[in-house]
Write a protein that holds these residues in place. Structure first.
Motif, PDB file in Angstrom:
ATOM      1  N   TYR A 110      -1.231   0.381   3.612  1.00 41.16           N
ATOM      2  CA  TYR A 110      -2.540  -0.199   3.320  1.00 41.16           C
ATOM      3  C   TYR A 110      -2.737  -1.499   4.082  1.00 41.16           C
ATOM      4  O   TYR A 110      -3.756  -1.689   4.763  1.00 41.16           O
ATOM      5  CB  TYR A 110      -2.694  -0.444   1.819  1.00 41.16           C
ATOM      6  CG  TYR A 110      -4.006  -1.107   1.471  1.00 41.16           C
ATOM      7  CD1 TYR A 110      -5.180  -0.353   1.354  1.00 41.16           C
ATOM      8  CD2 TYR A 110      -4.087  -2.489   1.296  1.00 41.16           C
ATOM      9  CE1 TYR A 110      -6.391  -0.970   1.073  1.00 41.16           C
ATOM     10  CE2 TYR A 110      -5.288  -3.107   1.016  1.00 41.16           C
ATOM     11  CZ  TYR A 110      -6.446  -2.342   0.909  1.00 41.16           C
ATOM     12  OH  TYR A 110      -7.651  -2.958   0.640  1.00 41.16           O
ATOM     13  N   ASP A 118      -5.084   0.388   6.527  1.00 40.33           N
ATOM     14  CA  ASP A 118      -6.329   0.563   5.764  1.00 40.33           C
ATOM     15  C   ASP A 118      -7.121  -0.734   5.648  1.00 40.33           C
ATOM     16  O   ASP A 118      -8.338  -0.750   5.888  1.00 40.33           O
ATOM     17  CB  ASP A 118      -6.020   1.116   4.366  1.00 40.33           C
ATOM     18  CG  ASP A 118      -5.389   2.495   4.424  1.00 40.33           C
ATOM     19  OD1 ASP A 118      -6.099   3.468   4.744  1.00 40.33           O
ATOM     20  OD2 ASP A 118      -4.174   2.601   4.163  1.00 40.33           O
ATOM     21  N   THR A 139       3.980   5.820   2.534  1.00 37.79           N
ATOM     22  CA  THR A 139       3.160   4.628   2.274  1.00 37.79           C
ATOM     23  C   THR A 139       3.829   3.330   2.707  1.00 37.79           C
ATOM     24  O   THR A 139       3.257   2.255   2.522  1.00 37.79           O
ATOM     25  CB  THR A 139       2.821   4.529   0.773  1.00 37.79           C
ATOM     26  OG1 THR A 139       4.033   4.434   0.015  1.00 37.79           O
ATOM     27  CG2 THR A 139       2.026   5.754   0.329  1.00 37.79           C
ATOM     28  N   SER A 190     -12.586  -6.096   2.374  1.00 32.23           N
ATOM     29  CA  SER A 190     -11.391  -5.515   1.754  1.00 32.23           C
ATOM     30  C   SER A 190     -10.472  -6.582   1.186  1.00 32.23           C
ATOM     31  O   SER A 190      -9.641  -6.290   0.319  1.00 32.23           O
ATOM     32  CB  SER A 190     -10.627  -4.669   2.780  1.00 32.23           C
ATOM     33  OG  SER A 190     -10.041  -5.493   3.776  1.00 32.23           O
TER      34      SER A 190
END
Length: 339
Positions: free
Chosen positions: A138, A142, A164, A295
Motif C-alpha cells: 500500500y 497504492d 502485501t 490518500s
C-alpha cells in the motif's frame, strides 16, 4: 662460633656472587640473613656467651652482616643493570629506518555524495526522515497512485516477501509516512537503500541508494520546484550549472518532469561524458498528485506540493566520471582510495 661465622661468610659471599637472577639472590639473602637465616640464628644465640666472648662474636657477626648486605646490594644493582641492557638490546629501535605510514580510512564515495546532498537540503530548511526498507504494498504503490496493473508491481520487477509486503522499490513510502496524519507545512528528504529486480551490469543493480524530497504547503507551485532544484544543482555541481525540465509521466506527480543539468565537464558544449548532448539527466520530479495528498488525509483543494527523487549512484557516477556502478560495491581498495 667464630669459625661458624667465617664459614657462613664464605658460603654466603660465594652464593651471592654466583646468583644469576634476582630470585636466586633473594633466596641467598633469606638463607643467611632472613628471620630464620644462619647468621640470624647465631645472633640470637649470643645471649648464652660470656660477656667477653659475646663482645668479640658480636663484632665479627656485625662485620659479616655488613659484608653480606653490601654484597647483596652490589649484586642486585649488577643484575638490574644486566636486565636493563638485555631489554634495551631486544627492544631497540633503529631511528634511521623510514617510518611506517598508517593507512587512514575514509568515507565511501556514495556516503560522501549522500552527505553533501543532505547538507544542501538541510541548508534549505529540509528535515531528514527515514523509514523501513521492508514496506507494505500500500505505502509503496497504492498510496502513491500506482494502479494494480502498473508494470512496477509485477513480481518480476519487485522483490515481494508476500503478496502485501515487499522490499521498497523507492524511498517514496517514507514520504507517505511523513504526510499521513500530519498537517502541512511539510519539507523533508528521505535517503536510503531501495531494491528492484534488475540484473547487475554497468548501470543497474538490484540494490542502490536514493534521495527523495517532498514539500507540501499552501500555494506551492512548479516555480518553487524549479527554484529548489536550480539551487540544489548549483550547490552540488557548481554555480554555472543550469537545469532543464522535460515532460514525463509518473503516477504520483502531475505534471511530471525529467530534470537534466548542464554537463559539468564541458559546460553544455558537448563531450564524451554527456555523449555530445551538453545535458545529463539526474532526477525525476513533479507536483504531488492530488490523489496522493488525499490518500494521506491532506486536502488537495487547500494544499499543494512537489516531490523529486534521484539515485545517489547516478549522481556519484556523474560527479566523479565513473562508468561502471559495480565499482561502488566490489570493495576494491584501489578504486575506493581515489576518493
Amino acid at each position: 662460633m667464630k669459625e661458624e661465622l667465617k664459614r657462613i661468610s664464605a658460603e654466603a659471599l660465594s652464593e651471592i656472587a654466583g646468583a644469576s637472577s634476582e630470585a636466586e639472590l633473594e633466596a641467598a639473602r633469606v638463607k643467611y640473613s632472613g628471620k630464620k637465616g644462619q647468621l640470624t640464628a647465631i645472633l640470637r644465640g649470643m645471649g648464652a656467651l660470656e660477656p667477653e666472648a659475646r663482645r668479640e662474636v658480636g663484632e665479627l657477626a656485625n662485620a659479616v652482616r655488613g659484608e653480606l648486605e653490601a654484597a647483596i646490594a652490589d649484586k642486585a644493582a649488577t643484575l638490574k643493570r644486566a636486565a636493563l641492557e638485555a631489554r634495551l638490546a631486544s627492544e631497540k629501535l633503529d631511528v634511521t629506518l623510514p617510518g611506517r605510514e598508517k593507512a587512514c580510512g575514509r568515507l565511501h564515495p556514495l556516503h560522501t555524495v549522500e552527505n553533501r546532498i543532505r547538507e544542501i537540503f538541510i541548508g534549505m530548511g529540509f528535515t531528514v526522515v527515514e523509514g523501513p526498507e521492508i514496506e507494505s504494498a500500500y505505502n509503496n504503490f497504492d498510496a502513491l497512485n500506482a494502479p494494480a496493473d502498473h508494470p512496477s508491481r509485477d513480481f518480476q520487477d519487485t522483490f515481494y516477501i508476500d503478496e502485501t509486503t515487499l522490499l521498497r522499490t523507492q524511498t517514496s513510502p517514507v514520504q507517505i509516512r511523513a504526510m499521513t496524519g500530519k498537517t502541512p507545512p511539510i519539507r523533508v528528504i528521505s535517503p536510503g537503500r531501495v531494491y528492484r529486480s534488475d540484473d547487475v551490469d554497468a548501470t543497474h543493480s538490484p540494490m542502490f541508494h536514493q534521495v527523495e524530497g517532498l514539500v507540501v504547503d499552501k500555494g506551492i507551485t512548479m516555480a518553487d520546484l524549479k527554484g529548489t532544484l536550480d539551487l540544489f544543482a548549483r550547490s552540488l555541481f557548481g554555480e554555472e550549472t543550469r537545469t532543464r525540465f522535460r515532460p514525463h509521466n509518473f503516477p504520483f506527480t502531475e505534471p511530471s518532469a525529467e530534470v537534466d543539468v548542464s554537463c559539468f565537464v564541458c559546460g553544455g558544449k558537448g563531450c564524451r561524458l554527456c555523449k555530445g548532448e551538453g545535458w545529463i539527466e539526474i532526477l525525476g520530479a513533479g507536483m504531488v498528485h492530488p490523489n496522493v495528498l488525499a490518500s494521506c488525509g491532506i486536502d488537495p483543494e487547500v494544499y499543494s506540493g512537489f516531490a523529486f527523487g534521484m539515485g545517489i549512484e547516478r549522481v556519484a557516477m556523474r560527479r566523479y566520471n565513473i562508468n561502471d556502478m559495480r565499482l561502488f560495491f566490489e570493495n576494491d581498495v584501489r578504486f575506493l582510495s581515489q576518493f
